[in-house]
Design a protein around this motif. Structure first.
Motif, mmCIF file in Angstrom:
data_model
loop_
_atom_site.group_PDB
_atom_site.id
_atom_site.type_symbol
_atom_site.label_atom_id
_atom_site.label_comp_id
_atom_site.label_asym_id
_atom_site.label_seq_id
_atom_site.Cartn_x
_atom_site.Cartn_y
_atom_site.Cartn_z
ATOM 1 N N GLN A 80 0.839 -1.129 0.080
ATOM 2 C CA GLN A 80 0.002 -0.038 -0.094
ATOM 3 C C GLN A 80 0.932 1.087 0.004
ATOM 4 O O GLN A 80 0.250 2.372 0.417
ATOM 5 N N LYS A 135 -11.156 3.234 1.863
ATOM 6 C CA LYS A 135 -10.155 3.591 2.766
ATOM 7 C C LYS A 135 -9.326 2.174 2.997
ATOM 8 O O LYS A 135 -7.954 2.127 3.082
ATOM 9 N N GLN A 136 -10.186 1.228 2.882
ATOM 10 C CA GLN A 136 -9.694 -0.074 3.309
ATOM 11 C C GLN A 136 -8.602 -0.811 2.370
ATOM 12 O O GLN A 136 -8.752 -0.590 1.168
ATOM 13 N N TRP A 137 -7.656 -1.411 2.955
ATOM 14 C CA TRP A 137 -6.662 -1.974 2.295
ATOM 15 C C TRP A 137 -7.123 -2.956 1.173
ATOM 16 O O TRP A 137 -6.566 -2.924 -0.043
ATOM 17 N N THR A 178 -9.663 -2.813 -0.645
ATOM 18 C CA THR A 178 -10.358 -2.252 -2.148
ATOM 19 C C THR A 178 -9.355 -2.086 -3.312
ATOM 20 O O THR A 178 -9.590 -2.320 -4.165
ATOM 21 N N SER A 179 -7.905 -2.396 -2.661
ATOM 22 C CA SER A 179 -6.950 -2.560 -4.066
ATOM 23 C C SER A 179 -7.097 -3.774 -4.722
ATOM 24 O O SER A 179 -6.547 -4.128 -5.731
ATOM 25 N N LYS A 229 -5.339 4.387 -6.301
ATOM 26 C CA LYS A 229 -5.309 5.235 -5.176
ATOM 27 C C LYS A 229 -3.836 5.368 -4.878
ATOM 28 O O LYS A 229 -3.304 6.554 -4.034
ATOM 29 N N ASP A 234 -9.020 -4.141 9.010
ATOM 30 C CA ASP A 234 -9.525 -3.584 7.842
ATOM 31 C C ASP A 234 -8.811 -2.181 7.415
ATOM 32 O O ASP A 234 -8.854 -1.792 6.300
ATOM 33 N N ASP A 235 -7.946 -1.783 8.432
ATOM 34 C CA ASP A 235 -7.428 -0.407 8.375
ATOM 35 C C ASP A 235 -6.751 -0.316 6.932
ATOM 36 O O ASP A 235 -5.752 -1.170 6.725
ATOM 37 N N GLY A 236 -6.866 0.685 6.326
ATOM 38 C CA GLY A 236 -5.811 1.285 5.294
ATOM 39 C C GLY A 236 -4.749 1.678 5.492
ATOM 40 O O GLY A 236 -4.330 1.861 6.687
ATOM 41 N N ALA A 295 -4.794 7.312 4.425
ATOM 42 C CA ALA A 295 -5.591 7.023 3.143
ATOM 43 C C ALA A 295 -7.225 7.474 3.185
ATOM 44 O O ALA A 295 -7.851 7.648 4.229
ATOM 45 N N VAL A 310 -3.668 7.552 -1.595
ATOM 46 C CA VAL A 310 -2.861 7.196 -0.464
ATOM 47 C C VAL A 310 -1.493 8.298 -0.236
ATOM 48 O O VAL A 310 -1.060 8.305 -1.519
#
Length: 652
Positions: free
Chosen positions: A58, A92-94, A96-97, A108, A370-372, A376, A381
């Motif tokens: 990320q 914002k969650q990781w 999503t990439s 992002k 779930d934290d991005g 972010a 990002v």
């Protein structure tokens, strides 16, 4: 004839004597003992000089480019693996990439222009870029709207930017539920994600077009996500089309496949089914490392010695290995930064041992799974920020940090600045693990011992082990020490003086003092695990042994090419040379490093230097003695030749 012969002998004797004198001078006071610098990057920018991969999870493109120039390249990293570069859903969650909506390269993590600039910068630094490719699926069926770059999509299979329609997806709309059934795993939806029908030529061509474009931009290869959910035949077909479109040989492309093996699952989705198309992730490694370091690293049933020994594991030359990644650090199946010293020791072992291609994970501290990435937003990002020391730019570590702590300067304004400047391991901040002193040192160690075998494996008590890298005494076994034999079978002593590295690990909760047996040449070696300025070092004697005190949860890592020169310490070629620890180091490591420095005996360096000086003088005296004998012999021959000539004259 005799005159010419005598003159030649005399000249040779004088030359021999001069050479002996030169050797003596080279070993006199002030002579350097520093080994040659280990090359960290190949001269050809297209061929990285190391196989070490850093996973820059990320991390945006501008930050990766900066790290390539400032950190990855100088410290000897071969490749950086970046998160998926294609357009995805917002959020914002990781994760999503990992939900694509198109193959546009605006994400992002940056724009297409920034992506290209990153590749160029990294390549110039000798670092290849590996792109994480998501080709099994598109966005979830519960999602619709626009992606981060504005592309439309819905949960009914419509992705007009590609374009895909519902006809390009598998007809199964249920989630994967039976891993004993390959059809269920490969034709149904993984956690609700719309599953592409990768058997279709149209889909294969779209995927190959996307990946070929990345190769044309300079990407070195791919890490392919969720491969066990794609039939092996489909993967081979996609790779073949990619090779044809890009004009490259299929076997020449770096192609790492994520396949989580489980013997209880269907045969068709096992790692062995994908070996023909590239490297395969070996999740047994991170599981074994966790089990070993959480218990006893010398356990006969689950210790470090069994890593890579099972025939059921992926062969070393095909295995992609790591201590953790973004999935395993969140599901409890691997050691993580939350395990402190054990996590760092496991990384040291992985980089030193030689099984598989090592990956070093660098993410961020988080509170929720779930934290991005830190800072972010739904669409971007921000740049990664790593601790850089105090306001003057100096590293608040080593003696300065110890002095501050002992004087009670932990609060108030100065204390706040120090906390901001250093790694606080706070949720929502970057790990910057690629800058950690021990990681830098072990990457250098890995590169220095590349191509050598595991030797001198020995247990030094519960949870204490040591092993070397070099040539074994009988010259048998594979060069990389990864022939699948258990460590116990590699315990043969190395060929005397042929060792190139040695790692000793103390995974116990107590400080230990041991004498370790190596095959290294005598010398004063920097402990590259503990410090970057050689302030922690060990003296290897002429018999290959050294004594060291290892604090609880610490290690000694030494290798040829990182040696102390007289009273001036330093790690040759190290990016952190001259700095004891890095501001990015966790505080617990800084304390451990200080203990390692404090454990050195007062006459530490002199022990070996005196021993080597005696040997050098003996050798020089021996050479000088031979020179005198040769010169005396030459004089006698000249005298004898003169007498012979006089005898001939009398006869005449």
């Amino acid at each position: 004839m005799l005159r010419r012969f005598a003159a030649a002998i005399a000249a040779g004797a004088l030359a021999f004597g001069s050479a002996g004198a030169a050797d003596l001078g080279a070993t006199g006071a002030g002579a350097t003992l520093l080994g040659s610098t280990v090359p960290l990057a190949a001269a050809d920018e297209s061929e990285p000089g190391s196989d070490v991969i850093v996973i820059a999870f990320q991390t945006n493109w501008n930050s990766v480019a900066r790290e390539c120039a400032e950190t990855y390249g100088p410290e000897g990293v071969g490749y950086v693996q970046v998160s998926p570069p294609q357009e995805t859903i917002t959020g914002k969650q990781w994760w999503t990439s990992y939900q694509p909506v198109s193959y546009r390269l605006d994400s992002k993590l940056g724009t297409e222009a920034e992506f290209k600039a990153m590749i160029a910068t990294c390549k110039a630094a000798g670092v290849g870029v590996i792109a994480d490719a998501v080709i099994n699926h598109m966005a979830g069926a519960d999602r619709s709207g626009t992606g981060v770059a504005g592309s439309q999509f819905d949960g009914e299979g419509n992705f007009p930017e590609v374009p895909y329609t519902a006809a390009n997806f598998h007809s199964c709309v249920d989630n994967v539920s039976n891993y004993r059934n390959a059809s269920n795993v490969q034709n149904c939806r993984l956690s609700g994600l719309q599953d592409l029908d990768t058997s279709q030529e149209y889909v294969q061509n779209k995927l190959a077009d996307y990946m070929s474009a990345l190769l044309d931009m300079g990407v070195a290869g791919f890490r392919v996500d969720a491969v066990k959910h794609i039939a092996a035949a489909d993967v081979a077909a996609i790779k073949a089309r990619l090779a044809a479109k890009s004009g490259r040989a299929a076997d020449s492309m770096f192609f790492e496949q994520e396949v989580i093996g489980n013997s209880a699952e269907a045969r068709e989705i096992q790692p062995a089914q994908y070996l023909a198309t590239g490297k395969v992730s070996e999740f047994n490694v991170n599981a074994r490392l966790k089990q070993a370091f959480d218990n006893d690293i010398n356990s006969a049933s689950f210790g470090l010695g069994g890593i890579g020994a099972s025939a059921s594991w992926v062969p070393s030359d095909k295995a992609a290995v790591w201590v953790t990644n973004w999935d395993t650090e969140r599901n409890g199946s691997a050691l993580t930064y939350k395990d402190g010293a054990k996590y760092l020791l496991a990384n040291a072992f992985l980089l030193a041992y030689g099984y598989g291609q090592p990956h070093v994970y660098s993410g961020y501290y988080f509170a929720d799974a779930d934290d991005g990435a830190p800072g972010a937003t739904d669409n971007a990002v921000p740049d990664m920020t790593c601790p850089a020391g105090d306001e003057s730019g100096d590293d608040v570590s080593g003696d300065a940090a110890n002095a501050a702590e002992s004087s009670g300067e932990s609060g108030g304004e100065s204390g706040a600045k120090r906390n901001v400047a250093r790694n606080t391991e706070s949720s929502g901040t970057w790990q910057c693990a690629q800058r950690w002193t021990a990681i830098r040192g072990m990457i250098g160690f890995h590169n220095a011992v590349a191509g050598s075998e595991v030797t001198d494996w020995a247990e030094y008590g519960e949870n204490v082990v040591g092993f070397g890298r070099g040539a074994v005494a009988d010259d048998s076994g594979d060069a990389d020490g990864s022939d699948g034999a258990a460590a116990g079978d590699r315990a043969a002593a190395g060929k005397a003086g042929s060792g190139v590295g040695y790692l000793a690990i103390n995974n116990s909760d107590e400080s230990v003092t041991r004498t370790f047996a190596t095959s290294l040449p005598a010398g004063v070696y920097c402990n590259v695990y503990a410090t970057g300025d050689c302030s922690a070092a060990v003296s290897v004697r002429s018999d290959g042994t050294f004594e060291a005190t290892l604090p609880a949860g610490s290690a000694v890592a030494i290798h040829v090419g990182a040696e102390r020169s007289g009273s001036a310490g330093g790690v040759s070629g190290g990016a952190s040379a001259g700095r004891r620890t890095d501001p990015a180091d966790p505080d617990w490591f800084v304390s451990s490093a200080a203990a390692m420095v404090g454990a050195q005996p007062a006459d530490h360096a002199q022990i070996v230097m005196d021993e080597e000086m005696v040997e050098a003088i003996d050798e020089a005296n021996h050479s000088a003695g031979l020179s005198v004998l040769v010169l005396a012999g030459a004089i006698l021959l000249v005298v004898a030749a003169g007498r012979v000539r006089k005898s001939f004259a009398k006869l005449e």
